[in-house]
Design an enzyme around this catalytic site. Structure first.
Site, short mmCIF file in Angstrom:
data_model
loop_
_atom_site.label_atom_id
_atom_site.label_comp_id
_atom_site.label_asym_id
_atom_site.label_seq_id
_atom_site.Cartn_x
_atom_site.Cartn_y
_atom_site.Cartn_z
N LYS A 101 5.38 17.60 19.61
CA LYS A 101 5.83 17.64 18.22
C LYS A 101 6.75 18.83 17.97
O LYS A 101 6.51 19.93 18.43
CB LYS A 101 4.62 17.72 17.29
CG LYS A 101 4.99 17.76 15.82
CD LYS A 101 3.77 17.62 14.92
CE LYS A 101 2.92 18.85 14.92
NZ LYS A 101 1.80 18.74 13.96
N LYS A 153 -1.44 12.87 4.81
CA LYS A 153 -1.06 14.06 5.59
C LYS A 153 -0.33 15.08 4.72
O LYS A 153 -0.56 16.29 4.82
CB LYS A 153 -0.20 13.65 6.78
CG LYS A 153 0.29 14.80 7.64
CD LYS A 153 -0.83 15.45 8.41
CE LYS A 153 -1.27 14.62 9.58
NZ LYS A 153 -2.24 15.35 10.46
N ASP A 204 -8.99 17.20 8.60
CA ASP A 204 -7.70 17.29 9.30
C ASP A 204 -7.62 18.50 10.23
O ASP A 204 -7.64 19.65 9.78
CB ASP A 204 -6.54 17.31 8.30
CG ASP A 204 -5.23 16.86 8.91
OD1 ASP A 204 -5.23 16.42 10.06
OD2 ASP A 204 -4.20 16.94 8.21
N LYS A 242 -7.24 21.78 8.36
CA LYS A 242 -6.13 22.02 7.44
C LYS A 242 -6.58 22.06 5.98
O LYS A 242 -6.11 22.87 5.19
CB LYS A 242 -5.09 20.90 7.56
CG LYS A 242 -4.14 20.98 8.72
CD LYS A 242 -3.02 19.96 8.54
CE LYS A 242 -2.10 19.90 9.75
NZ LYS A 242 -2.72 19.17 10.87
#
Length: 534
Positions: A418, A377, A328, A490
């Site tokens: 975002k 996520k 990620d 991530k």
């Protein structure tokens, strides 16, 4: 292309600060009996120092330890290809346009005035590291990170890939609504000739709202082994057609649901291969891609949060000494979190809750509006503070942890811009409280695309680095799980049984110091005793 490390002798001795800045692109050589250069390799003998700790009779005992390692870095980079899974997505089309714009040194008009191509946001291309201290002025000498070792340049990457959508990459760029019209008009002709290869599509693994895109798929939804062989041939054909020395494959497609870890199905390499042969429904598309890359010895990096690398896949990579990395992309909100939480806990401030809210309108957000994909996520975003919390047993007792929640909502109107809202609630001196609220507007693909470039360049570099303990005869490669990629990810993977590091500064330091070790230089040192001892 910028000069690579050790290609020339740059002499910054006695220069002013501005002169040092102007010389920051120069190459360098290390003058040391522990470093040797040949036309083909850079070899260093490096002393690795750490502290071993034991706990006996109610107290800790610390023992400094030294280990001698040899590192050998192949100087020839060769011709490198990047194949992206999900090439026609926001990230894939943006990376492609960005590399073309930089390669052609393009400029274009925007509402704010003229803009020129750059690699801002790339740690490799746009950050510097301290080389040392000028002997006369005492000033730090900083050089681009890309100059520490011979590295591929993104301008030279050959780009290709797969997508379940048949749109050419120019049309995909329009669909993504990320780039300025002026830039799009300059790269459109070249990108319109780029068409993604058919990809594999298992509807159970991505949201049903993606079905209308799936008009460019390899036939069969159960033929897992046939798909592995199909993808292997795609990689070989791409490599041969473009005269490449190596190919790096990047998953930048939709987030999949988590795959169940099932004993006898995906828990070992043999079981996974048998499950692929039998077309087992719990083998994800990303895992099929990973297996194809492992068998082709093409490094595979997972830029989405799903558990692509099930235990059997990791074991297969180790068996074949193939590189994998994930998971990620860490671009906006999570990168801020891993920096801010590290700062606060190191400052002795006790975080008691972290609330993260996101809304976005790109296709990633549309896919994440499905609960199963959102769960992938949520997991990757929720564990990013664990190592920082566990490192401070003054603030946090056993089993104590800040409350941490993550919310993502799909809002089509905001597109790729975002919105990330974070609240950090902390306990401070004498029962007081501190609240920090952040509102972060992230142009998602413009932050993620440089990370893709970094992941490719660094993964390629580590295909050329070998190591051994000093005195041994045989050289080895790094572990199959490339944990040095953690700064860009991530939920960074590490070899089984080793700790995960999420603190941003530690991740960068790890990468820089390993690269320095390869040219016999000491780790980053901020003691600056020469300025403090008089």
């Amino acid at each position: 292309m910028a000069p690579h490390a050790n290609d020339s002798n740059g002499d910054a001795t006695g220069m002013s600060i501005n002169e040092l800045r102007n010389k920051s692109g120069s190459g360098f050589t290390v003058q040391s009996p522990n470093v040797s250069y040949t036309d083909s390799d850079i070899t260093s003998n490096y002393t690795y120092r750490k502290t071993d700790v034991s706990f006996e009779d109610g107290k800790y005992s610390a023992s400094p330890k030294e280990t001698q390692y040899d590192f050998k870095t192949e100087r020839k980079v060769g011709k490198v290809g990047l194949m992206m899974v999900g090439w026609g997505g926001n990230n894939g089309s943006t990376v492609t346009a960005g590399i073309i714009a930089n390669r052609r040194k393009l400029e274009w008009e925007t509402r704010e005035g003229p803009r020129a191509a750059n690699y801002y946001g790339s740690i490799v291309m746009s950050s510097t590291v301290k080389l040392g201290t000028d002997t006369k002025t005492g000033q730090d000498v900083n050089i681009p990170l890309q100059n520490l070792l011979p590295m591929a340049h993104p301008d030279d990457l050959v780009i290709g890939g797969w997508d379940i959508s048949s749109m050419d990459i120019a049309a995909s760029m329009d669909r993504a609504k990320v780039l300025e019209p002026g830039l799009k008009s300059l790269v459109r002709k070249e990108m319109s000739g780029m068409k993604p290869l058919p990809s594999i599509y298992y509807p159970d693994f991505i949201a049903s709202n993606q079905e209308d895109r799936a008009d460019n798929v390899v036939s069969g939804s159960k033929a897992r082994m046939e798909h592995v062989e199909h993808l292997r041939k795609d990689i070989r054909d791409f490599k041969q057609a473009n005269g490449l020395d190596k190919v790096i494959v990047m998953w930048t497609a939709n987030t999949e649901r988590y795959a169940d870890i099932v004993p006898g199905v995906n828990d070992t390499a043999d079981n996974l291969m048998n499950s692929i042969k039998n077309g087992h429904a719990e083998v994800a598309p990303s895992t099929v891609f990973a297996v194809a890359c492992i068998l082709e010895n093409a490094p595979f990096i997972n830029g989405s949060p799903q558990n692509t690398f099930v235990p059997g896949c990791v074991q297969l990579a180790e068996k074949h000494n193939a590189f994998i990395g994930g998971d990620d992309f860490k671009s906006g909100q999570t990168k801020m979190k891993s920096a801010l939480v590290d700062f606060m806990i190191n400052a002795g401030i006790k975080l008691t809750s972290i609330a993260s809210y996101n809304h976005l309108g790109n296709n990633d957000g549309k896919n994440l509006s499905s609960q199963k994909q959102f769960r992938s996520k949520e997991i990757s975003k929720s564990n990013v503070v664990d190592d920082m919390v566990y490192a401070n047993n003054v603030l946090y007792k056993e089993d104590e942890h800040p409350d941490h929640t993550v919310v993502i909502k799909y809002m089509p109107a905001v597109g790729d811009n975002k919105r990330a809202l974070d609240e950090y609630y902390a306990e401070i001196f004498l029962g007081g409280h501190q609240t920090i609220s952040l509102f972060n507007v992230c142009e998602d693909s413009l932050l993620a695309s440089p990370l893709i470039i970094d992941l490719v360049l660094i993964a390629e570099l580590f295909t050329r680095i070998q190591w051994r303990q000093h005195g041994e005869q045989d050289w080895k490669g790094f572990h199959s799980i490339l944990s040095v990629l953690s700064y860009m990810l991530k939920a960074p993977m590490t070899p089984p049984g080793t700790p995960v590091v999420n603190a941003l500064a530690k991740q960068r330091s790890c990468l820089v110091n390993i690269m320095k070790a390869c040219v016999g230089l000491e780790p980053e040192n901020d003691m600056t005793l020469e300025h403090k001892l008089f």
